[in-house]
Design a protein around this motif. Structure first.
Motif, PDB file in Angstrom:
ATOM      1  N   PRO A 130     -24.705  -8.291   4.554  1.00 25.17           N
ATOM      2  CA  PRO A 130     -24.453  -8.966   3.357  1.00 25.17           C
ATOM      3  C   PRO A 130     -25.289  -8.508   1.895  1.00 25.17           C
ATOM      4  O   PRO A 130     -26.194  -7.969   2.276  1.00 25.17           O
ATOM      5  CB  PRO A 130     -24.645 -10.542   3.726  1.00 25.17           C
ATOM      6  CG  PRO A 130     -25.593 -10.262   4.684  1.00 25.17           C
ATOM      7  CD  PRO A 130     -25.101  -9.060   5.323  1.00 25.17           C
ATOM      8  N   ASP A 132     -14.360 -15.500   1.124  1.00 28.42           N
ATOM      9  CA  ASP A 132     -14.608 -15.152   2.310  1.00 28.42           C
ATOM     10  C   ASP A 132     -16.136 -15.154   2.567  1.00 28.42           C
ATOM     11  O   ASP A 132     -16.436 -15.405   4.037  1.00 28.42           O
ATOM     12  CB  ASP A 132     -14.316 -13.360   2.340  1.00 28.42           C
ATOM     13  CG  ASP A 132     -12.936 -13.045   2.325  1.00 28.42           C
ATOM     14  OD1 ASP A 132     -11.954 -14.008   2.819  1.00 28.42           O
ATOM     15  OD2 ASP A 132     -12.359 -12.034   1.858  1.00 28.42           O
ATOM     16  N   GLU A 133     -17.006 -15.011   1.762  1.00 30.82           N
ATOM     17  CA  GLU A 133     -18.313 -15.194   1.660  1.00 30.82           C
ATOM     18  C   GLU A 133     -18.967 -16.697   2.165  1.00 30.82           C
ATOM     19  O   GLU A 133     -19.888 -16.901   2.810  1.00 30.82           O
ATOM     20  CB  GLU A 133     -19.203 -14.607   0.690  1.00 30.82           C
ATOM     21  CG  GLU A 133     -19.115 -13.131   0.610  1.00 30.82           C
ATOM     22  CD  GLU A 133     -19.534 -12.329   1.776  1.00 30.82           C
ATOM     23  OE1 GLU A 133     -20.607 -12.734   2.159  1.00 30.82           O
ATOM     24  OE2 GLU A 133     -19.386 -11.224   1.968  1.00 30.82           O
ATOM     25  N   ALA A 173     -18.081 -17.349   5.593  1.00 27.69           N
ATOM     26  CA  ALA A 173     -18.900 -16.587   6.511  1.00 27.69           C
ATOM     27  C   ALA A 173     -20.312 -17.633   6.522  1.00 27.69           C
ATOM     28  O   ALA A 173     -20.716 -17.666   7.698  1.00 27.69           O
ATOM     29  CB  ALA A 173     -18.942 -15.324   5.822  1.00 27.69           C
ATOM     30  N   ARG A 209     -20.096 -13.326  10.465  1.00 28.38           N
ATOM     31  CA  ARG A 209     -19.013 -12.678   9.560  1.00 28.38           C
ATOM     32  C   ARG A 209     -18.051 -11.652  10.424  1.00 28.38           C
ATOM     33  O   ARG A 209     -16.837 -11.523   9.545  1.00 28.38           O
ATOM     34  CB  ARG A 209     -20.086 -11.500   8.725  1.00 28.38           C
ATOM     35  CG  ARG A 209     -21.019 -12.178   7.689  1.00 28.38           C
ATOM     36  CD  ARG A 209     -22.171 -11.292   7.426  1.00 28.38           C
ATOM     37  NE  ARG A 209     -21.412 -10.193   6.302  1.00 28.38           N
ATOM     38  CZ  ARG A 209     -21.121 -10.317   5.177  1.00 28.38           C
ATOM     39  NH1 ARG A 209     -21.259 -11.538   4.446  1.00 28.38           N
ATOM     40  NH2 ARG A 209     -20.307  -9.554   4.275  1.00 28.38           N
ATOM     41  N   LEU A 246     -16.631  -7.680   4.858  1.00 20.72           N
ATOM     42  CA  LEU A 246     -17.479  -8.476   5.889  1.00 20.72           C
ATOM     43  C   LEU A 246     -18.143  -7.956   7.070  1.00 20.72           C
ATOM     44  O   LEU A 246     -19.058  -8.677   7.573  1.00 20.72           O
ATOM     45  CB  LEU A 246     -16.304  -9.584   6.350  1.00 20.72           C
ATOM     46  CG  LEU A 246     -15.714 -10.621   5.251  1.00 20.72           C
ATOM     47  CD1 LEU A 246     -14.411 -11.121   5.687  1.00 20.72           C
ATOM     48  CD2 LEU A 246     -16.758 -11.765   4.986  1.00 20.72           C
TER      49      LEU A 246
END
Length: 208
Positions: A170, A108-109, A112, A118, A166
């Motif tokens: 962060p 996911d990161e 992003a 995000r 998300l």
């Protein structure tokens, strides 16, 4: 467990090598929304037409970035090693479950970072999960957070917690935490080697 995982990964690698793909992407016909990565040399990202029809163009880019992160970062190896450790020591089962969740957060990161949005990644994760919820052969699995911190989402499933992470700011880099983790892993490895050496000496003494 080791034999089963090795056989599964080998079969996946052979299957991926036999699949003709354009830029590592394979689109399969099917109404069920589905997307997954097949490890191999090279690996393949498989997406159904049902999933492509569910997402818009930007969301498709996010989906592909997520699945390609699984391949680029060798997430299948992390999961296999964690499951092997849990098979050898049942006390490690929560850790194996946490690793499965964490590699999804890792992907996911990466998505992003690749897209720079995000919030859009969070919406795509939720949208794809809802679309795939009733797909045949797919069952939602529970996952535990690594640190186990109490929060309103502590008892939620992995997808709500991924979306919440998300939507939150962060995480920054924590070099001290990374150094402490590396030190713990090194001490664990040395302790294991020392225990194996002591066992060897004990067996030699008993045999003598």
């Amino acid at each position: 467990m080791l034999w089963r995982r090795a056989r599964t990964l080998t079969a996946a690698a052979l299957e991926a090598a036999c699949m003709p793909a354009e830029d590592d992407l394979i689109v399969i016909e099917g109404e069920a929304p589905n997307a997954f990565a097949i490890p191999g040399l090279p690996g393949r990202v498989v997406v159904s037409t049902g999933m492509l029809h569910t997402l818009d163009e930007t969301e498709r880019h996010i989906l592909l970035a997520h699945e390609r992160a699984h391949l680029a970062c060798r997430h299948y190896a992390f999961v296999a090693l964690a499951q092997f450790g849990a098979a050898a020591n049942p006390l490690l089962r929560p850790l194996a479950t946490a690793v499965t969740y964490t590699v999804e957060r890792w992907a996911d990161e990466n998505a992003a970072a690749a897209t720079g949005d995000r919030e859009r990644v969070a919406r795509t994760v939720g949208k794809a999960a809802l679309a795939a919820h009733d797909a045949p052969g797919r069952a939602p699995g529970a996952a535990l957070a690594i640190l186990g911190r109490r929060s309103p989402l502590a008892a939620a499933g992995p997808v709500p917690r991924r979306v919440a992470a998300l939507l939150a700011p962060p995480f920054g880099r924590h070099p001290l935490l990374a150094a402490a983790t590396a030190a713990v892993l090194a001490i664990t490895a040395l302790s294991t080697a020392e225990a194996a050496h002591d066992l060897h000496l004990l067996l030699e003494a008993v045999g003598a």
